[in-house]
Design an enzyme around this catalytic site. Sequence first.
Site, PDB file in Angstrom:
ATOM      1  N   ASP A  73     -37.856  -6.875 -20.227  1.00  0.00           N
ATOM      2  CA  ASP A  73     -37.676  -7.907 -19.191  1.00  0.00           C
ATOM      3  C   ASP A  73     -37.296  -9.221 -19.868  1.00  0.00           C
ATOM      4  O   ASP A  73     -38.024  -9.702 -20.737  1.00  0.00           O
ATOM      5  CB  ASP A  73     -38.980  -8.099 -18.400  1.00  0.00           C
ATOM      6  CG  ASP A  73     -39.336  -6.856 -17.598  1.00  0.00           C
ATOM      7  OD1 ASP A  73     -38.448  -6.307 -16.924  1.00  0.00           O
ATOM      8  OD2 ASP A  73     -40.506  -6.432 -17.666  1.00  0.00           O
TER       9      ASP A  73
ATOM     10  N   ASP B 158     -29.382  -7.166 -23.620  1.00  0.00           N
ATOM     11  CA  ASP B 158     -28.049  -7.686 -23.293  1.00  0.00           C
ATOM     12  C   ASP B 158     -28.174  -9.128 -22.798  1.00  0.00           C
ATOM     13  O   ASP B 158     -27.361  -9.597 -22.019  1.00  0.00           O
ATOM     14  CB  ASP B 158     -27.329  -6.784 -22.262  1.00  0.00           C
ATOM     15  CG  ASP B 158     -28.120  -6.616 -20.968  1.00  0.00           C
ATOM     16  OD1 ASP B 158     -29.194  -7.251 -20.813  1.00  0.00           O
ATOM     17  OD2 ASP B 158     -27.661  -5.854 -20.093  1.00  0.00           O
TER      18      ASP B 158
ATOM     19  N   ASP C 111     -50.312  -1.322 -20.089  1.00  0.00           N
ATOM     20  CA  ASP C 111     -49.693  -2.293 -20.987  1.00  0.00           C
ATOM     21  C   ASP C 111     -49.619  -1.681 -22.386  1.00  0.00           C
ATOM     22  O   ASP C 111     -50.640  -1.274 -22.951  1.00  0.00           O
ATOM     23  CB  ASP C 111     -50.538  -3.572 -20.997  1.00  0.00           C
ATOM     24  CG  ASP C 111     -49.843  -4.703 -21.706  1.00  0.00           C
ATOM     25  OD1 ASP C 111     -49.483  -4.533 -22.892  1.00  0.00           O
ATOM     26  OD2 ASP C 111     -49.661  -5.771 -21.091  1.00  0.00           O
TER      27      ASP C 111
ATOM     28  N   GLU D  45     -45.748   2.329 -19.735  1.00  0.00           N
ATOM     29  CA  GLU D  45     -45.006   1.596 -18.697  1.00  0.00           C
ATOM     30  C   GLU D  45     -45.972   1.324 -17.541  1.00  0.00           C
ATOM     31  O   GLU D  45     -46.603   2.255 -17.035  1.00  0.00           O
ATOM     32  CB  GLU D  45     -43.816   2.468 -18.232  1.00  0.00           C
ATOM     33  CG  GLU D  45     -43.113   2.028 -16.973  1.00  0.00           C
ATOM     34  CD  GLU D  45     -42.503   0.633 -17.069  1.00  0.00           C
ATOM     35  OE1 GLU D  45     -41.682   0.410 -17.968  1.00  0.00           O
ATOM     36  OE2 GLU D  45     -42.875  -0.235 -16.260  1.00  0.00           O
TER      37      GLU D  45
ATOM     38  N   GLU E  24     -42.533   4.265 -27.258  1.00  0.00           N
ATOM     39  CA  GLU E  24     -41.602   3.406 -26.502  1.00  0.00           C
ATOM     40  C   GLU E  24     -42.383   2.453 -25.606  1.00  0.00           C
ATOM     41  O   GLU E  24     -43.225   2.849 -24.797  1.00  0.00           O
ATOM     42  CB  GLU E  24     -40.633   4.252 -25.661  1.00  0.00           C
ATOM     43  CG  GLU E  24     -39.612   3.355 -24.971  1.00  0.00           C
ATOM     44  CD  GLU E  24     -38.385   4.089 -24.437  1.00  0.00           C
ATOM     45  OE1 GLU E  24     -38.081   5.197 -24.922  1.00  0.00           O
ATOM     46  OE2 GLU E  24     -37.749   3.545 -23.519  1.00  0.00           O
TER      47      GLU E  24
ATOM     48  N   TYR F 226     -30.879   1.447 -16.276  1.00  0.00           N
ATOM     49  CA  TYR F 226     -31.025  -0.014 -16.285  1.00  0.00           C
ATOM     50  C   TYR F 226     -29.929  -0.640 -17.139  1.00  0.00           C
ATOM     51  O   TYR F 226     -29.297  -1.626 -16.742  1.00  0.00           O
ATOM     52  CB  TYR F 226     -32.409  -0.401 -16.826  1.00  0.00           C
ATOM     53  CG  TYR F 226     -32.612  -1.893 -16.904  1.00  0.00           C
ATOM     54  CD1 TYR F 226     -33.028  -2.619 -15.801  1.00  0.00           C
ATOM     55  CD2 TYR F 226     -32.338  -2.589 -18.086  1.00  0.00           C
ATOM     56  CE1 TYR F 226     -33.185  -3.994 -15.854  1.00  0.00           C
ATOM     57  CE2 TYR F 226     -32.492  -3.964 -18.155  1.00  0.00           C
ATOM     58  CZ  TYR F 226     -32.914  -4.661 -17.041  1.00  0.00           C
ATOM     59  OH  TYR F 226     -33.070  -6.024 -17.092  1.00  0.00           O
TER      60      TYR F 226
ATOM     61  N   THR G   3     -29.739   4.091 -20.692  1.00  0.00           N
ATOM     62  CA  THR G   3     -30.553   4.232 -19.480  1.00  0.00           C
ATOM     63  C   THR G   3     -29.793   3.685 -18.271  1.00  0.00           C
ATOM     64  O   THR G   3     -28.801   2.977 -18.409  1.00  0.00           O
ATOM     65  CB  THR G   3     -31.873   3.453 -19.603  1.00  0.00           C
ATOM     66  OG1 THR G   3     -31.570   2.059 -19.683  1.00  0.00           O
ATOM     67  CG2 THR G   3     -32.653   3.881 -20.821  1.00  0.00           C
TER      68      THR G   3
HETATM   69  C1  LIG Z   1     -36.011  -4.334 -17.879  1.00  0.00           C
HETATM   70  S1  LIG Z   1     -36.976  -2.928 -17.864  1.00  0.00           S
HETATM   71  C2  LIG Z   1     -36.139  -1.830 -18.975  1.00  0.00           C
HETATM   72  C3  LIG Z   1     -36.654  -0.443 -18.906  1.00  0.00           C
HETATM   73  C4  LIG Z   1     -36.137   0.523 -19.975  1.00  0.00           C
HETATM   74  N1  LIG Z   1     -36.584   0.150 -21.283  1.00  0.00           N
HETATM   75  C5  LIG Z   1     -34.655   0.680 -19.928  1.00  0.00           C
HETATM   76  O1  LIG Z   1     -33.971   0.242 -20.861  1.00  0.00           O
HETATM   77  O2  LIG Z   1     -34.163   1.253 -18.962  1.00  0.00           O
HETATM   78  C6  LIG Z   1     -38.380  -3.425 -18.825  1.00  0.00           C
HETATM   79  C7  LIG Z   1     -39.611  -2.598 -18.564  1.00  0.00           C
HETATM   80  O3  LIG Z   1     -40.668  -3.029 -19.407  1.00  0.00           O
HETATM   81  C8  LIG Z   1     -41.876  -2.866 -18.694  1.00  0.00           C
HETATM   82  N2  LIG Z   1     -42.911  -3.709 -19.320  1.00  0.00           N
HETATM   83  C9  LIG Z   1     -43.054  -5.040 -19.241  1.00  0.00           C
HETATM   84  N3  LIG Z   1     -44.120  -5.438 -19.937  1.00  0.00           N
HETATM   85  C10 LIG Z   1     -44.667  -4.326 -20.474  1.00  0.00           C
HETATM   86  C11 LIG Z   1     -45.805  -4.091 -21.293  1.00  0.00           C
HETATM   87  N4  LIG Z   1     -46.597  -5.092 -21.705  1.00  0.00           N
HETATM   88  N5  LIG Z   1     -46.083  -2.826 -21.651  1.00  0.00           N
HETATM   89  C12 LIG Z   1     -45.301  -1.810 -21.249  1.00  0.00           C
HETATM   90  N6  LIG Z   1     -44.208  -1.969 -20.480  1.00  0.00           N
HETATM   91  C13 LIG Z   1     -43.903  -3.214 -20.098  1.00  0.00           C
HETATM   92  C14 LIG Z   1     -41.525  -3.277 -17.273  1.00  0.00           C
HETATM   93  O4  LIG Z   1     -42.412  -2.752 -16.312  1.00  0.00           O
HETATM   94  C15 LIG Z   1     -40.116  -2.701 -17.135  1.00  0.00           C
HETATM   95  O5  LIG Z   1     -40.114  -1.421 -16.557  1.00  0.00           O
END
Ligand SMILES: C[S@@+](CC[C@H](N)C(=O)[O-])C[C@H]1O[C@@H](n2cnc3c(N)ncnc32)[C@H](O)[C@@H]1O
Length: 238
Positions: A144, A180, A122, A95, A70, A220, A218
């Site tokens: 994001d 979304d 990352d 994450e 994930e 979020y 989730t």
């Molecule tokens: C909008 S949040 C959604 C979190 C989760 N997937 C959910 O649906 O609840 C997006 C997440 O992706 C992470 N993220 C962004 N770029 C990333 C990367 N290159 N590798 C891993 N995670 C990353 C951010 O830190 C953030 O926590």
Amino acid sequence: MEDKQPDNAPGQALLTFGKTFGRAGGRPLSTRQKGFFADLYPRIEIPIAPANSLDPSTLFDHDPAEIWFEIGFGGGEHLTGQAQRHPQIGSIGVEPFAEGVGKALTQISELELTNVRLNRGDARDVLLGLKDETLDRIFIMFPDPWPKTRHHKRRIVQHDSVALFVSKLKPGGRLRFATDVMHYADWALERFCANDRLDWTATAADDWRIPPQDHVTTRYQTKNLGDCKPVYFDFIRL
Ligand SMILES: C[S@@+](CC[C@H](N)C(=O)[O-])C[C@H]1O[C@@H](n2cnc3c(N)ncnc32)[C@H](O)[C@@H]1O
């Protein structure tokens, strides 16, 4: 690399990719979470390996039936929910956000999950280190959105990152993307469909409009921050 890494980002330098996340700290960790970072995290951390060198099945104490990965698990609800439902799999989550990792560690401890491995960093750096064709599933759930045009380059779904995801999936492996945000849905679909080793499984609108049976919602997602109902795109690696 177009952007400098944020100062508070975890240690790994991004050698090939631009940044996709803005902050990696968040609220201060609770004492309990700090404890999990000190004790549990080192035991279940997946290292950043040299390119194409790490067989992820060797990371688990059991012989995992499948390996799921994930990208950006946020608070970890989907990651740990899937791992709990599927104890036979090996689940990897990456994450950069410390608070999210702290929450995931708490759930892993409380649920006594032994089939989860984490990296605070990352996801693309971790993926690069995995041997090709070793993953059964990849999840990108509500990434994001980076809505401003000048920030679209920060979206995790780009032509080069899709090529990386595809290279790590086994033939027949599956990738799920959910969002979304309407513009991101179109953006991502265009990039996934441009990869000739990915086949979109949808044959009718309900296939992407209705949450898949195995979906885990989730916190979020329940905030409904986007501008459309969630869409779920499932692809198969040819
Ligand atoms: C909008 S949040 C959604 C979190 C989760 N997937 C959910 O649906 O609840 C997006 C997440 O992706 C992470 N993220 C962004 N770029 C990333 C990367 N290159 N590798 C891993 N995670 C990353 C951010 O830190 C953030 O926590």
